[in-house]
Design an enzyme around this catalytic site. Sequence first.
Site, PDB file in Angstrom:
ATOM      1  N   GLU A  31      91.037  42.138  35.542  1.00 17.98           N
ATOM      2  CA  GLU A  31      90.043  41.230  36.116  1.00 17.98           C
ATOM      3  C   GLU A  31      90.189  41.214  37.638  1.00 17.98           C
ATOM      4  O   GLU A  31      91.271  40.986  38.155  1.00 17.98           O
ATOM      5  CB  GLU A  31      90.241  39.826  35.539  1.00 17.98           C
ATOM      6  N   GLU A  78      90.856  39.052  27.814  1.00 14.58           N
ATOM      7  CA  GLU A  78      92.161  39.717  27.730  1.00 14.58           C
ATOM      8  C   GLU A  78      92.382  40.441  26.414  1.00 14.58           C
ATOM      9  O   GLU A  78      93.052  41.473  26.385  1.00 14.58           O
ATOM     10  CB  GLU A  78      93.290  38.716  27.970  1.00 14.58           C
ATOM     11  N   PHE A 101      98.418  36.680  34.938  1.00 13.02           N
ATOM     12  CA  PHE A 101      99.600  35.869  34.658  1.00 13.02           C
ATOM     13  C   PHE A 101     100.073  36.177  33.234  1.00 13.02           C
ATOM     14  O   PHE A 101      99.279  36.128  32.299  1.00 13.02           O
ATOM     15  CB  PHE A 101      99.281  34.378  34.782  1.00 13.02           C
ATOM     16  N   ASP A 103     101.571  34.424  31.320  1.00  9.61           N
ATOM     17  CA  ASP A 103     101.311  33.247  30.475  1.00  9.61           C
ATOM     18  C   ASP A 103     100.082  33.457  29.583  1.00  9.61           C
ATOM     19  O   ASP A 103      99.938  32.775  28.578  1.00  9.61           O
ATOM     20  CB  ASP A 103     101.020  32.022  31.342  1.00  9.61           C
ATOM     21  N   PHE A 104      99.203  34.365  29.993  1.00  3.37           N
ATOM     22  CA  PHE A 104      97.969  34.551  29.222  1.00  3.37           C
ATOM     23  C   PHE A 104      98.185  35.395  27.966  1.00  3.37           C
ATOM     24  O   PHE A 104      97.230  35.675  27.244  1.00  3.37           O
ATOM     25  CB  PHE A 104      96.884  35.222  30.070  1.00  3.37           C
ATOM     26  N   HIS A 147     100.916  28.605  34.134  1.00  2.00           N
ATOM     27  CA  HIS A 147     100.881  29.736  35.071  1.00  2.00           C
ATOM     28  C   HIS A 147     102.243  30.009  35.697  1.00  2.00           C
ATOM     29  O   HIS A 147     102.316  30.544  36.803  1.00  2.00           O
ATOM     30  CB  HIS A 147      99.881  29.462  36.212  1.00  2.00           C
TER      31      HIS A 147
HETATM   32  C1  LIG Z   1      92.926  33.386  29.910  1.00  5.38           C
HETATM   33  C2  LIG Z   1      92.768  33.399  31.386  1.00  5.38           C
HETATM   34  N1  LIG Z   1      92.377  34.523  32.007  1.00  5.38           N
HETATM   35  C3  LIG Z   1      92.246  34.567  33.335  1.00  5.38           C
HETATM   36  C4  LIG Z   1      92.501  33.460  34.090  1.00  5.38           C
HETATM   37  C5  LIG Z   1      92.416  33.508  35.602  1.00  5.38           C
HETATM   38  N2  LIG Z   1      91.212  32.804  36.047  1.00  5.38           N
HETATM   39  C6  LIG Z   1      91.240  31.525  36.419  1.00  5.38           C
HETATM   40  S1  LIG Z   1      89.718  30.932  36.792  1.00  5.38           S
HETATM   41  C7  LIG Z   1      89.011  32.420  36.481  1.00  5.38           C
HETATM   42  C8  LIG Z   1      87.533  32.590  36.648  1.00  5.38           C
HETATM   43  C9  LIG Z   1      86.770  31.708  35.717  1.00  5.38           C
HETATM   44  O1  LIG Z   1      85.403  31.944  35.895  1.00  5.38           O
HETATM   45  P1  LIG Z   1      84.361  30.943  35.266  1.00  5.38           P
HETATM   46  O2  LIG Z   1      84.658  30.739  33.841  1.00  5.38           O
HETATM   47  O3  LIG Z   1      83.006  31.422  35.618  1.00  5.38           O
HETATM   48  O4  LIG Z   1      84.654  29.544  35.972  1.00  5.38           O
HETATM   49  P2  LIG Z   1      84.475  29.164  37.523  1.00  5.38           P
HETATM   50  O5  LIG Z   1      85.747  29.523  38.205  1.00  5.38           O
HETATM   51  O6  LIG Z   1      83.322  29.905  38.042  1.00  5.38           O
HETATM   52  O7  LIG Z   1      84.282  27.693  37.507  1.00  5.38           O
HETATM   53  C10 LIG Z   1      89.957  33.353  36.086  1.00  5.38           C
HETATM   54  C11 LIG Z   1      89.681  34.744  35.742  1.00  5.38           C
HETATM   55  C12 LIG Z   1      92.925  32.303  33.420  1.00  5.38           C
HETATM   56  N3  LIG Z   1      93.240  31.194  34.079  1.00  5.38           N
HETATM   57  N4  LIG Z   1      93.015  32.286  32.080  1.00  5.38           N
END
Ligand SMILES: Cc1ncc(C[n+]2csc(CCOP(=O)(O)OP(=O)(O)O)c2C)c(N)n1
Lengths: 343, 343, 321, 321
Positions: A31, A78, A101, A103-104, A147
Amino acid sequence: MTTSKKTYREAVKDALCQEMERDETVVQIGEDLRGGHAGTNPDLETKKVEAFGGVLGVTKGLWTQFGSERVIDTPITESAIIGMAAGAALTGLRPVAELMFMDFFGVCYDALYNQAAKFRYMFGGKARTPMVMRGMIGAGFSAAAQHSQSPYNVFAAVPGLKVVVPSNAYDAKGLLIQAIRDDDPVVFCEHKTLYDTKAEVPDEPYAIPFGVANYTRQGTDVTVIALSAMVGAANDAADRLAAEGISVEVVDPRTVSPLDEEGILESVAATGRVVVVDESAARCGFGHDVAALIATKAFDSLRAPVELVTPPHTPVPFSPKLEKAWLPDAARIETAIRRLVAN
Amino acid sequence: MTTSKKTYREAVKDALCQEMERDETVVQIGEDLRGGHAGTNPDLETKKVEAFGGVLGVTKGLWTQFGSERVIDTPITESAIIGMAAGAALTGLRPVAELMFMDFFGVCYDALYNQAAKFRYMFGGKARTPMVMRGMIGAGFSAAAQHSQSPYNVFAAVPGLKVVVPSNAYDAKGLLIQAIRDDDPVVFCEHKTLYDTKAEVPDEPYAIPFGVANYTRQGTDVTVIALSAMVGAANDAADRLAAEGISVEVVDPRTVSPLDEEGILESVAATGRVVVVDESAARCGFGHDVAALIATKAFDSLRAPVELVTPPHTPVPFSPKLEKAWLPDAARIETAIRRLVAN
Amino acid sequence: MALNKQELLRAYRRMSEIRAFEDRLHEENATGDIPGFIHLYSGQEAIAVGVCENLRDTDYIGSTHRGHGHCIAKGCDIRGMMAEIFGKDDGLCHGKGGSMHIADLSVGMLGANAIVGGAPSLAIGAALSAKTLRNGGIAASFTGDGGSNQGTTFEAMNMAVVLRLPIIFVIENNGFGEATGTEYAVGAPDIAARAAAFGMPAVKVDGTDFFEVHEATRQAAERARDGGGPTTIEARANRFWGHFEGDAQLYRTPEQVAELRRTRDPLQIFRDRVDRKKATARELEAIDEESRELVGDAVARARAAAYPPIENLLTDVYVSY
Amino acid sequence: MALNKQELLRAYRRMSEIRAFEDRLHEENATGDIPGFIHLYSGQEAIAVGVCENLRDTDYIGSTHRGHGHCIAKGCDIRGMMAEIFGKDDGLCHGKGGSMHIADLSVGMLGANAIVGGAPSLAIGAALSAKTLRNGGIAASFTGDGGSNQGTTFEAMNMAVVLRLPIIFVIENNGFGEATGTEYAVGAPDIAARAAAFGMPAVKVDGTDFFEVHEATRQAAERARDGGGPTTIEARANRFWGHFEGDAQLYRTPEQVAELRRTRDPLQIFRDRVDRKKATARELEAIDEESRELVGDAVARARAAAYPPIENLLTDVYVSY
Ligand SMILES: Cc1ncc(C[n+]2csc(CCOP(=O)(O)OP(=O)(O)O)c2C)c(N)n1
Ligand SMILES: Cc1ncc(C[n+]2csc(CCOP(=O)(O)OP(=O)(O)O)c2C)c(N)n1
Ligand SMILES: [Mg+2]
Ligand SMILES: [Mg+2]
């Protein structure tokens, strides 16, 4: 071979980049490895901007050099990332999948645990799954309970996986190159608090073999076994104690699986006293694994109880003050060593 | 209190049934707990047939007694099952979610690992998550690498979870009742080879407290610590050795988390010799956890190295002959005990 | 597109082999000599064969717990399969995998898979390899109606659309996931429409009709090879045996099963629809006979074969360690 | 349905509080005194408030990493939130959770959630409780466009349809998941249509328009309370700050952000559309002023508050152990 001072982050990037140059079958999947696909900034297209290069900048530059076919940005998905990497590894690629991370792993563990790790055995030796899953571990950033974890103990329990936990920039590059060249699935754990630490790192590619511990410091009174960010803490403790004439050996196994059992046992045989420092868990962790190794195979040379320094059996707290108390540190290691030499 | 001979399967069902009778907030969630929804057999509707009652018949009868609102059949969707159970537990229910085979935790672990287990801590003590995740563990059925694992070591490493591994029908009922009444998330591991084993089981409900080991056999020469199906193997070994005058104590911790450290240490202090038998893993397993406990806290009473009897570091093989060699058994435990007493 | 004689006979042979294999396994299992869980594919033959007849050895498939049909359709050795199911060293996986893990990468079979929803993400990985290596390959994954509810399946679909991967998602809707009817477990009225909403072409076919499955797959495979991305094919058929061997099948009546065997038998339907000028009744009967013989031989060899040597317990965990 | 004066002012106050909270946090974060990751909600206020104004204290919401807006909309104490974000013992979670884990079950807030796709399955659990206990409650989950691609989200949708759960899936489409555009990561042309294909009503609304969000949610909540099952609402809005504090936002230009702030500001749009007889400019300005004061006070108190005592490290892991 020329060397230069590089951060752990740069060392990781170096390894990724050089292996991609060397081997066309190496691809990156994750990602925001680039970031910016379908963004609105016209520069993204015209100037080929990388909007992220990984959340903490580790993969910055790779997309520019290798393009979208080999540095593959994905949706937030993931289980498809790790599953796709496993399937691709079975069929001709050497994918490096980033979990961001570690953790995921809870949302995608099946692809690693029941699939990639077991293919070779279940298929009677007829499969190779040369994939790497890399991601961040570790507390210290106030990133809170979801995290900040270091589940390498969980990965190490799985037959079929190799688990790598580098403690410095030099090891990070050499071990990651080995991980990518390795024909088995490898979990590569990058401690987020180490990214800005520096070491002399060769500019050329080099591979560090798995299962060979690094004696980061030789000593005669006590053996400290520590991994990842804990190696620094152990050496700090050893520094302080050296002034008092206590001689501490610090052994960094570098890979949790395979584990350099011999290297560990040799050191313990010489000192007879051992502290195991581990961030992974207060129960069923890597520290317990090493303590068990010693209790079963080095009992006769042991002169005192094994000392185990781990976090408490609690999630990682957010507040910096609590998090600091949660994380094993030089002071706790020092206390453990003192207890041993007093014994 | 009347008792009767019951199988482990019946004991589990008894606990589920009696707790549902006692407490309206207890619901069962899982796949084919009843079986037959949207089936074509008209009897399903007219005669309220349960087509499955769980794959191995453990929940048979519950749907008939409690109906679809409390015995909830779901699609094949474990991450929604466990996540839904966690959310329901936060908001007034006491869900018992069935994972069928614990090996499936890889597709749904986040809901337990990062969510249910951590709510209370992350929320500063303001949450209760009284859920149970129950499922089968264990090798011995030629169910191969993805249906034979015992990952209770992984669960025990997670602060916030309790982990229960009953070895007989009596314990299964009492511990499951405790699990359902417990205000914390509990993982309840049923060994598939034990379902048909029988014991005298009280007909009335009773709860066995967590963290209290069961001395299944008292002895003076060697302590064997074993869980789940391994308790039987340990007692078999002890039987054989008793004839030769070797006196073996067999301690069954019953719960991996919390662990009865005191009970274990007391026995080890008395015998000075210990075998830990564990099906979970050859690395970072429950056995290593106990060995580490002993190496750190019972070193002074130890008279010989800790003996660890685990499967090899391989996936569970399919072929019965290989699977038998994989699984720790009475013979291997006996050998370990002999090595200790010779020491 | 009309198939020639050779193609038709080959397809029928594969279906016939699957039927013979599974029905014989049903008998063998009753002897108690087969270890572990067995899930039979009889009734769904036209799906595996209709799909795989469009694939090359260098294309890959991902499979399910009900994988024997996929294995045979993709060209796994039948004797090696049978020996594997008996847990013998001669087995395709040397007895380490068993029924739920039969694999043969040399013919593009990525393994039966005991995790429901496991195959789709592995199969998109194979599709990614083909796309990246530009070798013209494609992949297909088989998933049941039950498995169509797993998040892993949906994620693979979205990823395939985003990366425009050369993959075919085959959803085998046999009406049940274990003992639960599709209408209960699939909340949507339609599995194919659910896939279509992910942004790919999705069609429904009669999975008892080889010709329908074959044609739908032909189009999907062509699109995939041309860089047109993924397709979903929902194929409706029925399983003729229980979910696993030992299933009392209380969710349906014996009469209903008998009726399905009468009216929804893919082999019979093939025989009814095939151009008799290209495949005569005699030819097809001969194939059935040969299939039964081949399977009988496979059983005899499997029974006679040795179990793996105990040392093999420790081999093949890693390439090197 | 027309809202009365009190309802309108209350809704505006909530939006105004969110804006004040987030914009002030942006400043406070620059001082370096705030630990951990911060994701700001400015620009999406109308979604959280439009949804939550239809919920009761006894209804539940599941949230995301970008959770401050949801917390405020659901009635979490603003001082407790601020103290939590600063890691203080006075915080709603006594400093153990931080920005990404703020929760208050007493007002139905199930916690911000740092796992993308974490909320939907928890929220259906709350919906299951309401349905089982027959207490008339409903639940809502907030998920981003990015999170709409997680298998966990899809599974929750299917389960909700199958069990006819009283839940509203709110998809906040702010155009980006981190630095990746929605059009790239969502393979389908439409997030709402993807949800609809799971078998539930799904609508798209302008998430900058409180009135649209409110009306869509009103209908969905009514249906849920009446036993009509789940609904998905895809709400399009924009975030005014970076993904997290520190994001250089290379995926869009500062001019584009300025334009969004000019044309797509939910508070401005509310002010433009609200019935001026019910809410005068003066009244709304006063609310803005009060919000800033409240937040200023929250910051002052949070800064002055004590960190948790070290003993708390070990508490609250279990109810009993
Ligand atoms: C399972 C997981 N994968 C990746 C992340 C890292 N991460 C945190 S916020 C985010 C983007 C989320 O996008 P969206 O759902 O559109 O929410 P927005 O940030 O736009 O509010 C990512 C990839 C995470 N926290 N958890
Ligand atoms: C992740 C996971 N959940 C549950 C199971 C147990 N299980 C095995 S087969 C099966 C039913 C699958 O139904 P479907 O996908 O329709 O395939 P079919 O059996 O009809 O071929 C289930 C629930 C499993 N093996 N893996
Ligand atoms: Mg099915
Ligand atoms: Mg977004």
